[in-house]
Design an enzyme around this catalytic site. Structure first.
Site, short mmCIF file in Angstrom:
data_model
loop_
_atom_site.label_atom_id
_atom_site.label_comp_id
_atom_site.label_asym_id
_atom_site.label_seq_id
_atom_site.Cartn_x
_atom_site.Cartn_y
_atom_site.Cartn_z
N CYS A 103 19.11 16.76 42.15
CA CYS A 103 19.54 15.33 42.12
C CYS A 103 19.64 15.05 40.47
O CYS A 103 18.62 15.30 39.76
CB CYS A 103 18.21 14.40 42.55
SG CYS A 103 18.65 12.70 42.41
N CYS A 154 26.18 9.24 40.55
CA CYS A 154 25.83 10.35 41.30
C CYS A 154 26.01 11.75 40.49
O CYS A 154 27.07 12.08 40.33
CB CYS A 154 26.00 10.29 42.86
SG CYS A 154 25.26 11.51 43.65
#
Ligand code: PYC
Length: 323
Positions: A89, A242
């Site tokens: 992530c 992201c």
């Protein structure tokens, strides 16, 4: 007050997307690698996911960064979202480093050399830019990222024929030009974009024969890059541009001959907050396929230093997540 559990956490947001760095309270985990420790957490302590991330202490968008020992890198880190365990992530790695900086806990030498972090997806490298000793941005060199399938055509419910590329950047993404969906590309339509993204994910992941995707990244061209909206799950979208999705985009653009190594790529979130990205190196994936090492630069901001408490008689100890 009788408490049965206490966790200390640092909350931050990276371009709007939250990271809850857990600094104390997670029980010791079994396993050598970070992946094994993450799997042990999932097998034995999955109940803590609801407690840490669901209501009433968290919400649907919440992601936790859990530091653990590593034998392979200077630190280990795994990621838990409200709905799934993420192998990698980007926004949460940036949030974790900003949280270390805010508490004076960056390791010695970080300002000069950065550090390696083992994640379930592999070893990444993080460093920072500093002004007068203050961290001003986090630079993340991600795992090898690659284009897995080009020009994939599917029939998505409610959308008709959709063409996308599929690329890996620590998580696998369907990369979809947003012009194929008849919706304004703005935050006020986020739940309708979530529906569209889930229809595409469903069409790809149910017997299409194409690589399975974790999430869908819609992109809309802007000067020097694109605006991104990543649909993570039902009613869940990434507020940031992201990190893993940006990595997948860099791999896609490089493989298509549209982005040279070192050329800048601006990845904006749906609110216009950017990550600065580039292909740092040309590399190979785990199966020898042509890949790139993406570099993504962004910053996180601290929103809370908290102690999360579970009172012994709390009837909602498992937490809850409205759908
Ligand atoms: O930044 O890589 C990322 C990410 C994945 C899911 C939410 N954010």
């Amino acid at each position: 007050m009788r408490t049965s559990r206490l966790f200390t956490v640092i909350d931050s947001h990276t371009a709007g997307h939250p990271t809850r760095t857990v600094t104390a309270g997670v029980p010791p985990l079994r396993g050598h690698s970070v992946r094994e420790q993450r799997d042990d957490f999932r097998a034995v302590h999955d109940g803590l996911r609801g407690l840490l991330l669901h209501e009433p202490r968290g919400h649907a968008a919440m992601v936790a960064a859990v530091p653990v020992p590593s034998r392979e890198a200077e630190q280990g880190l795994f990621f838990i979202s409200s709905y799934v365990y993420l192998d990698m992530c980007g926004h949460a790695t940036i949030g974790y480093i900003a949280s270390l900086a805010a508490t004076g806990a960056l390791p010695q030498g970080f300002e000069q050399n950065g550090m390696s972090i083992e994640t379930p997806a592999g070893i990444i490298h993080v460093s920072g830019t500093f002004e007068a000793g203050e961290l001003t941005s986090v630079v993340l060199r991600n795992v090898p990222s690659y284009l897995a399938a080009a020009d994939v055509t599917i029939e998505a419910e409610g959308l008709g024929t959709v063409t996308c590329d599929i690329a890996y950047g620590g998580i696998t993404y369907a990369l979809v030009n947003a012009s194929q969906v008849d919706l304004p590309f703005d935050i006020n339509n986020a739940s309708r974009w979530c529906h569209a993204g889930m229809a595409i994910k469903e069409a790809l992941n149910t017997g299409s024969g194409h690589p399975q995707v974790g999430s869908v990244l819609f992109h809309h061209a802007i000067e020097g890059g694109a605006r991104h909206l990543v649909i993570l799950a039902d009613n869940k979208f990434d507020r940031s541009p992201c990190g893993t999705g940006t990595s997948a985009r860099l791999a896609q653009l490089h493989a298509r001959g549209e982005l040279a190594p070192g050329a800048p790529y601006r990845a904006e979130n749906i609110l216009g907050v950017p990550f600065a990205a580039k292909v740092a190196e040309v590399a190979h994936g785990n199966d020898g396929q042509p890949a790139v090492i993406p570099e993504v630069r962004g910053m996180a901001h601290i929103s809370a230093f908290s102690t999360l408490v579970l009172q012994a008689d709390d009837p909602l100890s498992a937490g809850f997540l409205p759908s």
